[in-house]
Design a protein around this motif. Structure first.
Motif, PDB file in Angstrom:
ATOM      1  N   GLU A 218      49.760  42.980  39.197  1.00  0.00           N
ATOM      2  CA  GLU A 218      50.647  44.134  39.130  1.00  0.00           C
ATOM      3  C   GLU A 218      51.220  44.494  40.492  1.00  0.00           C
ATOM      4  O   GLU A 218      52.185  45.229  40.592  1.00  0.00           O
ATOM      5  CB  GLU A 218      49.868  45.333  38.572  1.00  0.00           C
ATOM      6  CG  GLU A 218      49.488  45.143  37.104  1.00  0.00           C
ATOM      7  CD  GLU A 218      48.616  46.282  36.620  1.00  0.00           C
ATOM      8  OE1 GLU A 218      48.275  47.128  37.455  1.00  0.00           O
ATOM      9  OE2 GLU A 218      48.317  46.326  35.427  1.00  0.00           O
ATOM     10  N   ASP A 219      50.628  43.990  41.570  1.00  0.00           N
ATOM     11  CA  ASP A 219      51.138  44.348  42.894  1.00  0.00           C
ATOM     12  C   ASP A 219      52.392  43.579  43.273  1.00  0.00           C
ATOM     13  O   ASP A 219      53.034  43.903  44.268  1.00  0.00           O
ATOM     14  CB  ASP A 219      50.042  44.095  43.938  1.00  0.00           C
ATOM     15  CG  ASP A 219      48.856  45.009  43.721  1.00  0.00           C
ATOM     16  OD1 ASP A 219      47.775  44.634  44.191  1.00  0.00           O
ATOM     17  OD2 ASP A 219      49.024  46.063  43.097  1.00  0.00           O
ATOM     18  N   GLY A 220      52.754  42.566  42.542  1.00  0.00           N
ATOM     19  CA  GLY A 220      53.955  41.807  42.840  1.00  0.00           C
ATOM     20  C   GLY A 220      53.614  40.430  43.348  1.00  0.00           C
ATOM     21  O   GLY A 220      52.487  40.084  43.687  1.00  0.00           O
ATOM     22  N   SER A 221      54.662  39.581  43.368  1.00  0.00           N
ATOM     23  CA  SER A 221      54.462  38.191  43.770  1.00  0.00           C
ATOM     24  C   SER A 221      54.232  38.044  45.257  1.00  0.00           C
ATOM     25  O   SER A 221      53.737  37.030  45.723  1.00  0.00           O
ATOM     26  CB  SER A 221      55.681  37.374  43.345  1.00  0.00           C
ATOM     27  OG  SER A 221      56.850  37.898  43.975  1.00  0.00           O
ATOM     28  N   ASP A 222      54.675  39.041  46.068  1.00  0.00           N
ATOM     29  CA  ASP A 222      54.516  38.921  47.525  1.00  0.00           C
ATOM     30  C   ASP A 222      53.068  39.022  47.957  1.00  0.00           C
ATOM     31  O   ASP A 222      52.737  38.731  49.102  1.00  0.00           O
ATOM     32  CB  ASP A 222      55.337  39.992  48.231  1.00  0.00           C
ATOM     33  CG  ASP A 222      54.946  41.398  47.772  1.00  0.00           C
ATOM     34  OD1 ASP A 222      54.313  41.478  46.691  1.00  0.00           O
ATOM     35  OD2 ASP A 222      55.271  42.372  48.459  1.00  0.00           O
ATOM     36  N   LYS A 223      52.195  39.446  47.082  1.00  0.00           N
ATOM     37  CA  LYS A 223      50.774  39.575  47.441  1.00  0.00           C
ATOM     38  C   LYS A 223      49.947  38.464  46.806  1.00  0.00           C
ATOM     39  O   LYS A 223      48.759  38.617  46.613  1.00  0.00           O
ATOM     40  CB  LYS A 223      50.225  40.935  46.988  1.00  0.00           C
ATOM     41  CG  LYS A 223      50.897  42.119  47.679  1.00  0.00           C
ATOM     42  CD  LYS A 223      50.245  43.408  47.274  1.00  0.00           C
ATOM     43  CE  LYS A 223      50.888  44.608  47.974  1.00  0.00           C
ATOM     44  NZ  LYS A 223      50.284  45.878  47.575  1.00  0.00           N
ATOM     45  N   GLY A 224      50.564  37.348  46.442  1.00  0.00           N
ATOM     46  CA  GLY A 224      49.813  36.264  45.815  1.00  0.00           C
ATOM     47  C   GLY A 224      48.770  35.669  46.729  1.00  0.00           C
ATOM     48  O   GLY A 224      47.651  35.389  46.332  1.00  0.00           O
ATOM     49  N   GLY A 225      49.161  35.464  48.012  1.00  0.00           N
ATOM     50  CA  GLY A 225      48.183  34.903  48.946  1.00  0.00           C
ATOM     51  C   GLY A 225      47.009  35.827  49.188  1.00  0.00           C
ATOM     52  O   GLY A 225      45.865  35.416  49.238  1.00  0.00           O
ATOM     53  N   GLU A 226      47.328  37.145  49.342  1.00  0.00           N
ATOM     54  CA  GLU A 226      46.229  38.098  49.536  1.00  0.00           C
ATOM     55  C   GLU A 226      45.337  38.142  48.308  1.00  0.00           C
ATOM     56  O   GLU A 226      44.130  38.268  48.427  1.00  0.00           O
ATOM     57  CB  GLU A 226      46.802  39.482  49.812  1.00  0.00           C
ATOM     58  CG  GLU A 226      47.581  39.566  51.111  1.00  0.00           C
ATOM     59  CD  GLU A 226      48.131  40.959  51.353  1.00  0.00           C
ATOM     60  OE1 GLU A 226      48.799  41.155  52.362  1.00  0.00           O
ATOM     61  OE2 GLU A 226      47.887  41.843  50.501  1.00  0.00           O
ATOM     62  N   LYS A 227      45.923  38.023  47.127  1.00  0.00           N
ATOM     63  CA  LYS A 227      45.109  38.031  45.904  1.00  0.00           C
ATOM     64  C   LYS A 227      44.146  36.849  45.873  1.00  0.00           C
ATOM     65  O   LYS A 227      42.969  37.006  45.567  1.00  0.00           O
ATOM     66  CB  LYS A 227      46.031  37.987  44.698  1.00  0.00           C
ATOM     67  CG  LYS A 227      45.344  37.694  43.370  1.00  0.00           C
ATOM     68  CD  LYS A 227      46.358  37.612  42.272  1.00  0.00           C
ATOM     69  CE  LYS A 227      45.688  37.107  40.990  1.00  0.00           C
ATOM     70  NZ  LYS A 227      45.214  35.752  41.110  1.00  0.00           N
ATOM     71  N   GLN A 228      44.642  35.668  46.218  1.00  0.00           N
ATOM     72  CA  GLN A 228      43.768  34.507  46.205  1.00  0.00           C
ATOM     73  C   GLN A 228      42.654  34.642  47.230  1.00  0.00           C
ATOM     74  O   GLN A 228      41.499  34.349  46.943  1.00  0.00           O
ATOM     75  CB  GLN A 228      44.583  33.247  46.469  1.00  0.00           C
ATOM     76  CG  GLN A 228      45.598  32.921  45.364  1.00  0.00           C
ATOM     77  CD  GLN A 228      46.432  31.701  45.680  1.00  0.00           C
ATOM     78  OE1 GLN A 228      46.256  31.109  46.730  1.00  0.00           O
ATOM     79  NE2 GLN A 228      47.337  31.349  44.779  1.00  0.00           N
ATOM     80  N   ASN A 229      43.005  35.121  48.421  1.00  0.00           N
ATOM     81  CA  ASN A 229      41.953  35.297  49.440  1.00  0.00           C
ATOM     82  C   ASN A 229      40.935  36.331  49.005  1.00  0.00           C
ATOM     83  O   ASN A 229      39.728  36.168  49.208  1.00  0.00           O
ATOM     84  CB  ASN A 229      42.589  35.714  50.768  1.00  0.00           C
ATOM     85  CG  ASN A 229      43.474  34.628  51.346  1.00  0.00           C
ATOM     86  OD1 ASN A 229      43.259  33.451  51.061  1.00  0.00           O
ATOM     87  ND2 ASN A 229      44.470  34.998  52.122  1.00  0.00           N
ATOM     88  N   THR A 230      41.414  37.434  48.398  1.00  0.00           N
ATOM     89  CA  THR A 230      40.483  38.465  47.928  1.00  0.00           C
ATOM     90  C   THR A 230      39.572  37.911  46.841  1.00  0.00           C
ATOM     91  O   THR A 230      38.362  38.180  46.813  1.00  0.00           O
ATOM     92  CB  THR A 230      41.275  39.670  47.398  1.00  0.00           C
ATOM     93  OG1 THR A 230      42.159  40.121  48.405  1.00  0.00           O
ATOM     94  CG2 THR A 230      40.314  40.790  47.009  1.00  0.00           C
ATOM     95  N   ASP A 231      40.159  37.107  45.928  1.00  0.00           N
ATOM     96  CA  ASP A 231      39.328  36.525  44.867  1.00  0.00           C
ATOM     97  C   ASP A 231      38.268  35.602  45.450  1.00  0.00           C
ATOM     98  O   ASP A 231      37.117  35.590  45.005  1.00  0.00           O
ATOM     99  CB  ASP A 231      40.203  35.765  43.874  1.00  0.00           C
ATOM    100  CG  ASP A 231      41.076  36.706  43.051  1.00  0.00           C
ATOM    101  OD1 ASP A 231      41.975  36.206  42.378  1.00  0.00           O
ATOM    102  OD2 ASP A 231      40.828  37.927  43.089  1.00  0.00           O
ATOM    103  N   LYS A 232      38.666  34.822  46.457  1.00  0.00           N
ATOM    104  CA  LYS A 232      37.682  33.916  47.046  1.00  0.00           C
ATOM    105  C   LYS A 232      36.569  34.688  47.740  1.00  0.00           C
ATOM    106  O   LYS A 232      35.402  34.353  47.632  1.00  0.00           O
ATOM    107  CB  LYS A 232      38.368  33.001  48.050  1.00  0.00           C
ATOM    108  CG  LYS A 232      39.251  31.939  47.401  1.00  0.00           C
ATOM    109  CD  LYS A 232      39.844  31.000  48.447  1.00  0.00           C
ATOM    110  CE  LYS A 232      40.718  29.930  47.801  1.00  0.00           C
ATOM    111  NZ  LYS A 232      41.311  29.029  48.804  1.00  0.00           N
ATOM    112  N   ILE A 233      36.954  35.741  48.460  1.00  0.00           N
ATOM    113  CA  ILE A 233      35.932  36.544  49.154  1.00  0.00           C
ATOM    114  C   ILE A 233      34.979  37.165  48.140  1.00  0.00           C
ATOM    115  O   ILE A 233      33.753  37.148  48.300  1.00  0.00           O
ATOM    116  CB  ILE A 233      36.614  37.631  50.008  1.00  0.00           C
ATOM    117  CG1 ILE A 233      37.361  36.971  51.174  1.00  0.00           C
ATOM    118  CG2 ILE A 233      35.586  38.612  50.551  1.00  0.00           C
ATOM    119  CD1 ILE A 233      38.218  37.929  51.966  1.00  0.00           C
ATOM    120  N   ARG A 234      35.548  37.711  47.059  1.00  0.00           N
ATOM    121  CA  ARG A 234      34.678  38.306  46.039  1.00  0.00           C
ATOM    122  C   ARG A 234      33.800  37.257  45.389  1.00  0.00           C
ATOM    123  O   ARG A 234      32.621  37.494  45.123  1.00  0.00           O
ATOM    124  CB  ARG A 234      35.539  38.978  44.965  1.00  0.00           C
ATOM    125  CG  ARG A 234      36.260  40.237  45.462  1.00  0.00           C
ATOM    126  CD  ARG A 234      37.207  40.769  44.416  1.00  0.00           C
ATOM    127  NE  ARG A 234      37.864  42.011  44.847  1.00  0.00           N
ATOM    128  CZ  ARG A 234      38.872  42.586  44.205  1.00  0.00           C
ATOM    129  NH1 ARG A 234      39.323  42.046  43.110  1.00  0.00           N
ATOM    130  NH2 ARG A 234      39.400  43.699  44.662  1.00  0.00           N
TER     131      ARG A 234
END
Length: 1589
Positions: free
Chosen positions: A57-73
């Motif tokens: 929902e945050d938009g496509s510009d945060k795709g990299g941050e989403k992947q990094n956050t998922d990996k950290i979690r």
């Protein structure tokens, strides 16, 4: 299902562990240590789907941050799960260790019992041999052994308690592991997704890298030159830096030498100071040693004086006794009565003091109650005005003034509450007081205590606190102005508030007390540690009758640095509504704190009390009065006092007697104002015992600590310890020690009476913690003097049986100085059952005498001794006497015993086994009951061969009143009637009989094995057993028999064949296969359980986090299924799914199946399969269904243990069938299979052999894999013929075989090309491009991969090119000077979908002028099949005009080296270009035919804007040419861009031309475009002599 956050409760809020469990918990950590990062994580119960929804929902510009956050979690969750697994293994190890300790203890106890029995046997042997010396030695050993067994029993109870605690903790951890199973599965899926994404990124990155590498190769030469230049510059710079460094080093060396000298000087000075300090310490040690020696001498002198004083006291007492005896009085009785009188007078005085204090307390409480009611009546009028004053002060005055005003108010209220609390005490007289007033008094008292403690928190050393913390601050001018304005505003507002007060008075009558109540009423943080963070949630409820508001004003001033409140105003709240707030406490100092959290509401302010307490020490004893009772002088009696610490802080203790003062005790009671001496030990010492001021308290530190702190106190300590008067009471070894938090310590007190009479002493327990008050324990005992006494006044014979002989020894001690005659007497009621040998004896002076007690209870015991024996309970108490000569009072002692019978009882009087086959066995359970209260050993003896008795072959032990199931197994060897009797014999040689009856028959069919025990078979594997069905009927009645096996439905058993016909004397082979699987019902039930848990967790998250909409606007409930839909979590109510919703083979189905296999526990299943048989002749004759006889039925018993599989296929969603789908013939396709070892052992993998000539092959070797490791198997499919293939591959290990099905289909690919065979590019300007497209069409039914190859790129072709330079048919021509290919193909490879097409683009891009660009393009499939081969041709020109045609005048190949490299400066360019045209004329019918050739002048289309768009040409020097018979047309002209103009040249042989003669002429052709070129055209003509006439 509870959230993970429940596990992170602070240690102060959890219940204290016990002693044994606490030691292991300290070693392996607690739940707080595992989940200490719990606040950084989201709620794991929502799974990974909620993360995906929120991140998307945050938009496509945060795709990299989403992947990094998922990996950290994911990594953090993996870390938590690993810690939980480690914690589980540690708990499991603790349980195993505790069990081993318990087993070792039991073995040790068994050895001790055997040793005790051996000693008893030796005692009996020595007693019979009348060896008194050995008997006394054995008795001492027996006594020591009994004491050791008693101590071991206590240790066994402690070990059993520790084992239970560890097992409980292990169960809790296993429950938590079960809760995290779903998260573990989701984590694995997330890891797979991350891996797939990483692979995609790697592919894209590889493509980009290849492209970058190609571009950078062209820049390599330039970069190398630049690098050499930069390297040279860097060398120059380094050379300069080295020169500068050498110069600076010379300068620094001077200062460095000085610095080193100063350092050496400081080191030498430090060494001298250290030596001086060592000398001082040695001197101090020697001084301390001398003081110790002096104190020892002083102690010895004092001991000598103490002994002299004791000797004088004994002489005085002896003189007093002699004087009394001289008067004819009993000195012992008089002294004893005198002591009793003194004690009685003391108790009377204490009782009078207690009554006086109680009366004073009652009067004070009554007065306090009256004053409280009057004060409440007066204060109700001014309460509202005081609230308004406080509100104005809060709004106008600064926080410091408010804080001082609050403190003054708290101090005043605390003083009043202290008066009330002290006056009320512990009585219940003030039960009629107002509850609100009592709560306010208690609250004020706590605030006063906290304020007093906070005032003592002074800094230990001076520092920054001197400037920041001050006790008093002078009021500033601003505060004075605010207070002045406050008084002015107050007078102005009083008038406006009168009307509001009148209106609100009605409402105030309706709602009394605070407008909101909190739950809990007092926020309590108990046993807090400095540096930790504690949180608590509080609920505020609106108890008014109106809509109200709630606003947080703050906390008390003394709590602002420690307490923070997280509270969001809820807005208008109706009556009865509630809101929550969170209080966070961060203790910075180890002190008690107290205060209030202030709120503002529409009806007025209110507060919530908060208390924060540090760790304290609360020590109590189990009894404050120890009564030893009456004992004989010289006897040692020990009692134990249990000292318990109920607080969370440990302390040291010291137990010392009180001899310098008297102890006053006051006991109060609430029942009729009376005191009962029997209840005194149960009274709490803290409320009842008070030490008078005259008694000096004992130091709370140990003697070693006192001596180390101040050696000068050694003399004082020795004096105090040696000044204690000798008494009959002494302390054991544990008089000084430590008691930890929530622990207990046992303190032994020994009573050794030396003088007859009553003895009393008070002991004081002092503690090292200043907050712990001393505890006083009173000890009393009475001593009697008797010349003869029995060492064991109570002889316990334990439990005895009727008609059994029991013996014990009676030991008599004498302190008389002469020998005495003893007579043992037994009452006449017990003379038939009990006797003492010898009856009469003499005991020597100051020695002992032993007699033998024999007890043989008979069945007439109750009739003979009703007064001593209770028939219902079996308890026997017999008083016996020892009459001593010249002594009026006999010595009494008591014999105790419990008498019971020795009967065993069967619940059946007769057992009937019924009909039983000789190939089977019949089993009947009989219950055997022990009617005695003693364990009895029994055994069935003399059993027939056809009877088996279990358990333990008919032998065992029955506990008191225990019932045991005895299984009688009847297995006859031949047919017939059986009548027999079983005999059960006990250890006392009693027999109990049981009658049995059975009928044995012989069936016509026989099974080769009636019992099949399969080995441990893994789920997914199978095990096969072979047996035979044999027809054993003989004689005239022999006939064929039919058999049928009745296999249970939905079982894992398969029997082949299930039915058959067996002729007489023949056998039929039967295969029994056991293949354990997970049924669909179990998988569906587990999947439904997962869904329900997921829905429950989602709903819990919505209830516990109402503000989650700020983070996730629309939480969705995702169900992973093929037919699932996305439903909002707050939508329609959840409907329980049905098993039909879960499809077999779906993702959810396979995930649940894999989870069940991981957690599968060993399962033992027992099947009993019936084999019915009948005669086949009757069936054939009557054509009816066979009739089976129940007596002829055979039974096949199967034991089927199913175990967890060692191997699990985790790739391809767990499918055991590997589909390669359709593959082109000759193409090689790979499949990767990942197998995981889910067992706890390392397994070695092997595989079955595949068909050597088949298309399937395993490319990697099998290896050993450890627990939880994986192994990848690479399988290749390379078909050679177009057909379908199927093979089976078995992956074996020592525990199971994993069967994999390999299948695939081979198809011949059909690809067509749209181009005929060559692609020709016309003239193209240099450094410009031209493209042409051809199409590839896939006519087959599968995707086909292809590759496009250029012959110029192949190394082999380049090598062949040098060998055939002069060959004109070479396919590959010159290339670009830059090294790049002149022809480019896009795409160079790929895949064509089924029935699809793909366009291939060929680009021609020359970088120099040439007419001979050539190459060959080949399209190949993956199986090296060539689809088409196209010849590529191209020409390029430097300018926009060209002339083509004519014959070649140079070689067909050209060098790749540019011409200007070797021609510049050596050769000059020619002004004109040469062209050669050869014309051949033939003669037909005597006439010459005109020979014709053509030249083409063209204009190239260029994208350059400066290029000329037309080309003009002109012929020169034409007349001489025409004279030779040549004609040129047209003579001149112009050509537009992108077109050609043909020029026709013809030749007619002139008349008279000789045959085979050559005619040559030359003409000039001028072409004008970007530049002007002149072509020298040479025309050569001849006639063919073969055709000349």
């Amino acid at each position: 299902m509870a959230n993970i956050a429940d596990l992170s409760t602070p240690a102060s809020e959890q219940e204290p562990h016990k002693i044994g469990a606490q030691e292991h918990t300290d070693e392996i950590g607690t739940w707080d240590d595992i989940f200490r990062f719990e606040d950084d994580f989201p709620d794991w119960s929502t799974g990974f789907d909620s993360w995906e929804v929120s991140d998307c929902e945050d938009g496509s510009d945060k795709g990299g941050e989403k992947q990094n956050t998922d990996k950290i979690r994911m990594f953090k969750l993996q870390k938590i799960l690993d810690q939980l697994d480690i914690f589980y293994q540690q708990k499991k190890q603790d349980v195993l260790q505790a069990r081993d300790e318990l087993k070792a203890f039991q073995l040790h106890v068994t050895n001790l019992e055997e040793l005790r029995g051996k000693i008893e046997v030796d005692m009996e042997r020595e007693r019979q041999s009348e060896n008194s010396v050995a008997l006394f030695r054995l008795r001492a050993q027996h006594k020591r052994m009994c004491a050791e067994l008693q101590a071991e029993e206590d240790l066994g109870a402690h070990l059993a308690m520790i084992l239970k605690e560890h097992e409980l903790e292990l169960c809790q951890v296993e429950v938590e592991l079960g809760r995290f199973s779903s998260l573990r599965q989701e984590l694995e899926l997330e890891e797979k997704n991350v891996q797939s994404q990483d692979k995609k990124k790697q592919k894209l990155r590889l493509q980009r890298e290849k492209h970058v590498i190609k571009e950078r190769r062209h820049k390599a030469q330039h970069d190398k030159i630049e690098y050499n230049k930069a390297l040279q510059l860097e060398l120059d710079v380094q050379r300069k830096q080295q020169q500068q460094a050498l110069a600076s080093h010379r300068k620094v060396a001077v200062y460095l030498k000085q610095t080193l000298q100063r350092m050496k000087q400081k080191a030498s000075e430090a060494e001298e100071r250290r030596k001086e300090l060592i000398k001082k310490r040695q001197t101090a040690v020697m001084t301390l040693k001398a003081s110790f020696a002096a104190s020892q001498e002083t102690m010895c002198a004092r001991k000598q004086r103490q002994k002299a004083y004791e000797q004088k006291q004994r002489e005085r007492e002896q003189i007093l006794r002699e004087s009394l005896e001289a008067k004819g009085l009993n000195s012992t009785e008089l002294i004893h009565r005198q002591r009793l009188q003194e004690g009685f007078n003391k108790k009377i005085a204490e009782f009078e003091d207690t009554q006086r204090v109680g009366q004073m307390e009652i009067v004070a409480k009554l007065l306090l109650e009256q004053n409280t009611k009057e004060r409440c009546r007066k204060s109700s009028v001014l309460s509202h005005e005081r609230k308004l004053d406080e509100k104005l002060h809060e709004n106008l005055l600064p926080p410091s003034a408010l804080t001082r005003r609050e403190e003054r108010h708290v101090m005043s209220s605390s003083r009043a509450s202290c008066v009330r609390s002290h006056s009320v005490g512990d009585s219940d007289v003030s039960s009629s007081l107002d509850s609100a007033e009592l709560k306010w008094g208690e609250r004020g008292e706590m605030e006063n205590e906290d304020e007093g403690e906070m005032s003592l928190a002074q800094p230990e050393f001076t520092g920054l606190w001197e400037h920041k913390h001050k006790d008093y601050t002078a009021p500033s001018d601003e505060n004075i102005q605010l207070e002045t304005s406050y008084t002015t505003i107050k007078t102005d507002m009083n008038k406006s508030l009168v009307s509001k007060l009148a209106k609100k008075s009605v409402k105030s009558r309706e709602s009394k007390g605070p407008p909101f109540i909190s739950k809990p009423e007092v926020i309590l943080f108990k046993d807090c540690d400095v540096g930790k963070i504690y949180k608590k949630k509080i609920t505020l409820t609106n108890v008014t009758y109106l809509t109200n508001y709630c606003k947080l004003l703050g906390v008390s001033q003394n709590l602002k640095d420690y307490v923070s409140v997280s509270f969001e105003p809820p807005g208008p709240m109706s009556a009865g509504m509630a809101c929550e707030l969170e209080v966070i406490f961060r203790p910075l100092l180890d002190v008690d704190l107290g205060g209030m959290i202030h709120f503002q509401s529409a009806t007025g302010p209110f507060s919530v009390s908060i208390k924060c307490s540090k760790k304290k020490c609360e020590v109590v004893v189990d009894q404050c009065l120890v009564d030893f009772g009456t004992h004989v002088v010289g006897q040692n009696v020990s009692r134990v006092i249990t000292l318990t610490n109920r607080g969370a802080l440990g302390t040291g203790y010291m137990l010392t007697p009180i001899t310098n003062g008297t102890l006053q005790q006051s006991f109060t009671t609430l029942v009729s104002g009376k005191t009962d001496s029997a209840e005194m030990p149960s009274v709490n010492v803290e409320n009842t015992a008070e030490i008078p001021s005259g008694v000096s308290p004992v130091s709370s530190r140990s003697p070693d600590e006192v001596l180390m702190a101040d050696p000068g106190l050694a003399d004082t300590t020795v004096e105090q310890q040696s000044s204690f008067e000798p008494t009959e009471f002494s302390i054991g070894e544990a008089y000084v020690g430590d008691v930890g938090p929530f622990m207990s310590v046992k303190l032994p007190i020994i009573f050794t009476p030396t003088i007859p009479g009553e003895a009393k002493l008070d002991f004081q327990i002092t503690f090292s913690q200043p907050s712990c008050e001393s505890i006083v324990v009173s000890v009393c005992g009475v001593a009697e003097s008797a010349p003869v006494w029995v060492t064991k006044p109570n002889i316990d014979l334990k439990i005895c049986m009727y008609d059994r002989l029991y013996q014990d020894s009676i030991e008599v001690q004498s302190r008389a100085s002469t020998a005495l005659r003893l007579t043992f007497k037994v009452c006449k009621e017990m003379r038939n059952h009990m006797s003492i040998l010898p009856k009469t004896g003499f005991i020597q002076a100051k020695s002992s005498f032993s007699a033998q007690l024999k007890f043989l209870p008979r069945q007439s015991l109750y009739a003979d001794a009703k007064s001593f024996f209770n028939k219902d309970t079996g308890v026997l108490e017999v008083p016996l006497t020892v009459q001593v000569a010249d002594q009026v009072k006999p010595v009494l002692f008591m014999v105790h015993a419990v008498v019971t019978n020795s009967d065993l009882q069967f619940d059946h009087t007769e057992v009937d086994f019924g009909h039983c086959s000789i190939y089977e066995f019949a089993q009947i359970a009989v219950r055997l009951t022990n009617c005695s209260i003693l364990p009895q050993v029994f055994g069935f003896v003399g059993n027939p061969k056809f009877i088996d008795i279990q358990p333990n072959d008919g032998f065992g032990t029955l506990l008191p009143s225990q019932c045991m199931e005895i299984y009688l197994i009847f297995s006859p060897s031949k047919a017939g009637e059986y009548n027999f009797t079983l005999t059960c014999k006990t250890s006392i040689n009693r027999d109990f009989l049981l009658s049995c009856h059975a009928t044995a028959i012989q069936p016509s069919l026989k099974l080769s094995d009636c019992l099949v025990e399969f080995g441990g078979t893994a789920v997914g594997d199978r095990t096969t057993a072979v047996l035979y069905v044999e027809n054993i009927s003989t004689g005239p009645e022999a006939a064929a028999r039919l058999f049928t096996f009745s296999v249970p439905e939905n079982s894992d058993i398969t029997i082949t064949p299930t039915s058959g016909r067996v002729l007489p004397g023949q056998k039929c082979l039967v295969q029994v296969t056991f293949s354990p699987t997970l049924s669909d019902d179990v998988i569906n039930a587990e999947a439904l359980h997962w869904r329900e848990e997921f829905h429950t967790d989602t709903s819990n998250c919505q209830h516990t986090e109402p503000d989650a909409k700020s983070k996730i606007e629309a939480p969705l409930l995702l169900v992973k299924d093929h037919g699932s839909k996305v439903m909002p979590a707050n939508g329609s109510p959840f409907h329980s799914p049905s098993p039909a919703d879960i499809q077999a083979g779906s993702f959810e189905y396979l995930a649940v199946k894999a989870s069940l296999l991981h957690s599968f526990t060993e399962r033992h299943v027992r099947y009993v399969i019936s084999c019915f048989n009948s005669s086949s002749d009757l069936v054939l004759e009557t054509s009816e269904e066979p009739r089976y006889s129940t007596h002829q039925t055979l039974y096949l018993e199967l034991h089927c243990p199913a175990i967890r599989p060692a191997l699990l296929l985790i790739s391809d969603s767990g499918h055991n069938t590997i589909h390669f789908n359709q593959v082109a013939v000759g193409q090689k396709v790979f499949k990767k299979l990942v197998i995981q070892n889910i067992s706890s052992e390392t397994v070695k993998l092997t595989s079955s052999l595949l068909d050597v000539t088949g298309p399937f092959s395993v490319l990697n070797a099998m290896r050993s894999i450890g627990p939880e490791d994986t192994h990848m198997i690479l399988i290749a499919f390379t078909p050679s013929l177009a057909k379908k293939y199927y093979e089976t591959l078995e992956v074996n290990c020592s525990q199971m075989s994993l069967e994999l099905a390999l299948c695939g289909e081979a198809v011949n690919p059909i690809i067509t090309c749209s181009n005929g065979g060559h692609i020709n590019f016309d003239y193209v300007p240099v450094n410009e491009s031209a493209s042409q497209v051809f199409r590839l069409q896939n006519m087959s039914s599968l995707d086909v991969q292809f590759s496009v190859l250029l012959e110029g790129h192949c190394l082999t072709e380049r090598n062949d090119r040098t060998q055939s330079v002069m060959d004109s048919t070479v396919h590959v021509g010159p290339q670009n000077y830059s090294g790049m290919s002149v022809f480019r193909v896009s795409p160079s490879g790929g895949a064509i979908t089924s029935a699809g097409a793909l366009d291939i683009t060929v680009t021609f891009h020359p970088d120099h002028e040439s007419l001979r660009y050539r190459d060959v393009l080949t399209v190949q499939l993956m199986n090296k099949q060539t689809v088409c081969a196209l010849e590529l041709r191209g020409s390029s020109c430097q300018h926009n005009m060209f002339v083509c045609g004519g014959d070649p005048v140079d070689v067909c190949s050209e060098s790749l080296i540019p011409s200007h490299i070797y021609t510049s400066g050596l050769m000059k360019h020619e002004d004109s270009k040469r062209l050669l045209l050869t014309l051949r004329s033939e003669y037909q019918e005597g006439r010459a035919i005109v020979a014709t050739r053509r030249l083409h002048v063209g204009c190239v289309y260029s994208t350059k804007p400066t290029t000329k768009k037309t080309v003009e040409f002109t012929w020169e020097n034409i007349p001489p040419v025409e004279q030779q018979g040549f004609k040129v047309a047209p003579m001149q002209g112009s050509v537009d861009a992108g077109h050609r103009c043909p020029i026709t040249i013809s030749w007619m042989p002139p008349s008279g031309l000789a045959p085979n003669s050559v005619v040559q002429a030359c003409a000039l052709l001028t072409v004008r475009g970007d530049e002007t070129d002149v072509y020298r055209v040479t025309l050569m003509a001849h006639t063919d002599k073969n055709t000349a006439t």
